[in-house]
Design a protein around this motif. Structure first.
Motif, PDB file in Angstrom:
ATOM      1  N   TYR A 173       0.854  -1.184   0.000  1.00  0.00           N
ATOM      2  CA  TYR A 173       0.000   0.000   0.000  1.00  0.00           C
ATOM      3  C   TYR A 173       0.895   1.240   0.000  1.00  0.00           C
ATOM      4  CZ  TYR A 173      -4.060  -2.800   1.563  1.00  0.00           C
ATOM      5  OH  TYR A 173      -5.088  -3.714   1.668  1.00  0.00           O
ATOM      6  N   ALA A 174       0.459   2.295  -0.687  1.00  0.00           N
ATOM      7  CA  ALA A 174       1.062   3.616  -0.560  1.00  0.00           C
ATOM      8  C   ALA A 174      -0.002   4.556  -0.008  1.00  0.00           C
ATOM      9  CB  ALA A 174       1.565   4.123  -1.907  1.00  0.00           C
ATOM     10  N   VAL A 175       0.299   5.218   1.116  1.00  0.00           N
ATOM     11  CA  VAL A 175      -0.604   6.216   1.687  1.00  0.00           C
ATOM     12  C   VAL A 175      -0.085   7.571   1.230  1.00  0.00           C
ATOM     13  CG1 VAL A 175      -1.710   7.102   3.760  1.00  0.00           C
ATOM     14  CG2 VAL A 175      -0.959   4.698   3.675  1.00  0.00           C
ATOM     15  N   THR A 176      -0.845   8.248   0.385  1.00  0.00           N
ATOM     16  CA  THR A 176      -0.360   9.427  -0.337  1.00  0.00           C
ATOM     17  C   THR A 176      -0.478  10.696   0.500  1.00  0.00           C
ATOM     18  OG1 THR A 176      -2.460  10.091  -1.334  1.00  0.00           O
ATOM     19  CG2 THR A 176      -1.240   8.316  -2.420  1.00  0.00           C
ATOM     20  N   GLY A 177       0.075  11.782  -0.049  1.00  0.00           N
ATOM     21  CA  GLY A 177      -0.079  13.100   0.559  1.00  0.00           C
ATOM     22  C   GLY A 177      -1.244  13.850  -0.043  1.00  0.00           C
ATOM     23  N   PRO A 178      -1.407  15.132   0.331  1.00  0.00           N
ATOM     24  CA  PRO A 178      -2.554  15.909  -0.135  1.00  0.00           C
ATOM     25  C   PRO A 178      -2.516  16.209  -1.628  1.00  0.00           C
ATOM     26  CG  PRO A 178      -1.036  17.289   1.102  1.00  0.00           C
ATOM     27  CD  PRO A 178      -0.538  15.889   1.255  1.00  0.00           C
ATOM     28  N   GLU A 179      -3.673  16.422  -2.170  1.00  0.00           N
ATOM     29  CA  GLU A 179      -3.807  16.807  -3.580  1.00  0.00           C
ATOM     30  C   GLU A 179      -3.020  18.090  -3.831  1.00  0.00           C
ATOM     31  OE1 GLU A 179      -5.494  15.853  -7.307  1.00  0.00           O
ATOM     32  OE2 GLU A 179      -6.025  14.856  -5.419  1.00  0.00           O
ATOM     33  N   GLY A 180      -2.230  18.107  -4.886  1.00  0.00           N
ATOM     34  CA  GLY A 180      -1.476  19.308  -5.236  1.00  0.00           C
ATOM     35  C   GLY A 180      -0.114  19.404  -4.582  1.00  0.00           C
ATOM     36  N   SER A 181       0.247  18.460  -3.732  1.00  0.00           N
ATOM     37  CA  SER A 181       1.562  18.481  -3.091  1.00  0.00           C
ATOM     38  C   SER A 181       2.628  17.989  -4.054  1.00  0.00           C
ATOM     39  CB  SER A 181       1.555  17.613  -1.827  1.00  0.00           C
ATOM     40  OG  SER A 181       2.878  17.322  -1.407  1.00  0.00           O
ATOM     41  N   PHE A 182       3.645  18.802  -4.287  1.00  0.00           N
ATOM     42  CA  PHE A 182       4.752  18.427  -5.169  1.00  0.00           C
ATOM     43  C   PHE A 182       5.493  17.220  -4.613  1.00  0.00           C
ATOM     44  CE2 PHE A 182       9.327  18.781  -6.126  1.00  0.00           C
ATOM     45  CZ  PHE A 182       9.307  18.769  -7.510  1.00  0.00           C
ATOM     46  N   PHE A 233       3.815   1.839   2.723  1.00  0.00           N
ATOM     47  CA  PHE A 233       4.692   3.008   2.620  1.00  0.00           C
ATOM     48  C   PHE A 233       3.847   4.253   2.809  1.00  0.00           C
ATOM     49  CE2 PHE A 233       7.255   5.889  -0.435  1.00  0.00           C
ATOM     50  CZ  PHE A 233       7.877   6.514   0.637  1.00  0.00           C
ATOM     51  N   CYS A 234       4.007   4.912   3.950  1.00  0.00           N
ATOM     52  CA  CYS A 234       3.351   6.194   4.206  1.00  0.00           C
ATOM     53  C   CYS A 234       4.278   7.290   3.693  1.00  0.00           C
ATOM     54  CB  CYS A 234       3.102   6.376   5.704  1.00  0.00           C
ATOM     55  SG  CYS A 234       1.951   5.171   6.403  1.00  0.00           S
ATOM     56  N   LEU A 235       3.761   8.167   2.868  1.00  0.00           N
ATOM     57  CA  LEU A 235       4.617   9.136   2.206  1.00  0.00           C
ATOM     58  C   LEU A 235       5.130  10.237   3.126  1.00  0.00           C
ATOM     59  CD1 LEU A 235       3.772   7.503  -0.227  1.00  0.00           C
ATOM     60  CD2 LEU A 235       3.434   9.618  -1.493  1.00  0.00           C
ATOM     61  N   ASN A 236       4.733  10.212   4.413  1.00  0.00           N
ATOM     62  CA  ASN A 236       5.464  10.975   5.430  1.00  0.00           C
ATOM     63  C   ASN A 236       5.309  10.281   6.781  1.00  0.00           C
ATOM     64  OD1 ASN A 236       2.990  11.813   6.515  1.00  0.00           O
ATOM     65  ND2 ASN A 236       3.606  13.945   6.703  1.00  0.00           N
ATOM     66  N   ASP A 237       6.137  10.670   7.742  1.00  0.00           N
ATOM     67  CA  ASP A 237       6.151  10.008   9.050  1.00  0.00           C
ATOM     68  C   ASP A 237       4.899  10.288   9.873  1.00  0.00           C
ATOM     69  OD1 ASP A 237       8.596   8.855   8.593  1.00  0.00           O
ATOM     70  OD2 ASP A 237       9.743  10.293   9.785  1.00  0.00           O
ATOM     71  N   GLU A 238       4.317  11.472   9.706  1.00  0.00           N
ATOM     72  CA  GLU A 238       3.112  11.802  10.482  1.00  0.00           C
ATOM     73  C   GLU A 238       2.023  10.756  10.230  1.00  0.00           C
ATOM     74  OE1 GLU A 238       2.276  14.407  12.530  1.00  0.00           O
ATOM     75  OE2 GLU A 238       4.135  15.584  12.394  1.00  0.00           O
ATOM     76  N   MET A 239       1.844  10.361   8.980  1.00  0.00           N
ATOM     77  CA  MET A 239       0.831   9.355   8.661  1.00  0.00           C
ATOM     78  C   MET A 239       1.240   7.987   9.199  1.00  0.00           C
ATOM     79  SD  MET A 239      -0.567  10.503   4.887  1.00  0.00           S
ATOM     80  CE  MET A 239       0.966  10.161   4.023  1.00  0.00           C
ATOM     81  N   ALA A 240       2.538   7.690   9.163  1.00  0.00           N
ATOM     82  CA  ALA A 240       3.001   6.421   9.718  1.00  0.00           C
ATOM     83  C   ALA A 240       2.696   6.345  11.216  1.00  0.00           C
ATOM     84  CB  ALA A 240       4.500   6.256   9.474  1.00  0.00           C
ATOM     85  N   ILE A 241       2.887   7.445  11.925  1.00  0.00           N
ATOM     86  CA  ILE A 241       2.554   7.483  13.358  1.00  0.00           C
ATOM     87  C   ILE A 241       1.054   7.274  13.548  1.00  0.00           C
ATOM     88  CG2 ILE A 241       2.548   8.923  15.433  1.00  0.00           C
ATOM     89  CD1 ILE A 241       5.312   7.838  14.561  1.00  0.00           C
ATOM     90  N   GLY A 242       0.249   7.796  12.623  1.00  0.00           N
ATOM     91  CA  GLY A 242      -1.195   7.551  12.666  1.00  0.00           C
ATOM     92  C   GLY A 242      -1.528   6.080  12.525  1.00  0.00           C
TER      93      GLY A 242
END
Length: 321
Positions: A173-182, A233-242
């Motif tokens: 799984y890939a947990v993505t970031g917000p729409e429009g994030s480079f 794979f969480c595309l940032n650590d904040e989501m991984a902590i979630g």
């Protein structure tokens, strides 16, 4: 408010003499300078910052424009900017929201560092065309007055995805970031390319928002459709902590049922159990390099595009499938 005209009248000297003395110009003697400085202090004279800016065409202030202040990511980034700017005689102001954009166009800043998706590409190119100096951290733009200092997002996401595959995981799984994030778009593109190179794999994407809440929501979906160990794979650590938080009151375990990799190496990841595998880089160095290149751009000293390199920190959050 006391002006230089008032000081000149009080001492019986010209306005230009007062101005020279206050600005350290050698055209006045030390004796005259001393008298003028003493009178300015006695009369509680305060320099007019706006007038000084108009005359010198500089403020010695740089703006960092951010979409949000939330999360653990920004502290070290901003500290790196501040330290580098202070060494070079500049101060840093933090800006957010579309109303703050006028600080650049109205000459309140000598330059700007952009990590703000509310700043549109067209707007930044217009500022650059008016000779405003800009460093971007979140996009690719071509203009002599714009320098890019970018994370190597694609390398980091490739490292993370390949790590899960090397561990034998066939469901990802890939947990993505917000729409429009480079950053999210760059990382996700690298994940997709890596998955395609290693087909066949079971692969799904879950929309996220770079915050703990979206990581928790992603974990609940993964649990609902759970049919065996999965790499996440969480595309940032904040989501991984979630994800960690969502599993704490369930029978599912990190490193056994869900094998998780993050991105950013925020401080808390060194303390969670099992330790989170994550993509590492120096936020402080990223901020410092951005500040250094912007000040070079302002001074006309040959600023260059830079890339901030990343590495993978392995952790017990990922085990052999």
């Amino acid at each position: 408010m006391v002006s230089i005209k008032d000081i000149a009248k009080h001492l019986g000297v010209s306005i230009s003499t007062v101005s020279y003395a206050l600005n350290g110009n050698p055209k006045v003697t030390e004796e005259t300078r001393g008298k003028i400085l003493a009178a300015a202090k006695e009369m509680n004279y305060v320099p007019n910052a706006a007038a000084r800016t108009l005359k010198k065409r500089e403020t010695r202030i740089i703006g960092a424009f951010l979409t949000t202040f939330e999360g653990a990511f920004y502290g070290q980034l901003l500290q790196g900017m501040k330290e580098e700017m202070n060494k070079r005689g500049y101060d840093l102001v933090i800006c957010s929201g579309t109303q703050s954009h006028r600080m650049l166009s109205e000459g309140m800043l000598d330059g700007a560092i952009i990590l703000d998706n509310e700043f549109k590409d067209e707007e930044l190119l217009q500022h650059a065309a008016r000779n405003h100096k800009v460093v971007v951290l979140d996009r690719q733009l071509s203009h002599p007055n714009i320098v890019q200092v970018l994370l190597d997002n694609k390398a980091g996401a490739t490292f993370a995805t390949e790590y899960l595959i090397r561990k034998g995981h066939k469901k990802l799984y890939a947990v993505t970031g917000p729409e429009g994030s480079f950053d999210s778009a760059q990382r996700l593109a690298a994940v997709r390319q890596t998955v395609e190179r290693n087909a066949p794999l079971r692969y799904a994407e879950i929309p996220g928002n770079f915050d703990k809440a979206s990581g928790e929501a992603a974990a609940k979906r993964i649990i609902d459709e759970y049919d065996g160990p999965a790499g996440v794979f969480c595309l940032n650590d904040e989501m991984a902590i979630g994800v960690y938080h969502a599993l704490k009151d369930t029978p599912y375990r990190i490193g056994e049922h869900l094998h998780v990799v993050g991105f950013d190496h925020i401080d808390i990841t060194d303390y969670v159990q099992p330790r989170l595998a994550t993509v590492d880089y120096s936020e402080r160095r990223w901020g410092a390099v951005a500040a250094e290149q912007l000040i070079k751009l302002i001074a006309g000293q040959g600023a260059e595009h830079e890339r901030i390199y990343v590495s993978l920190i392995e952790g017990e959050s990922v085990q052999q499938a």
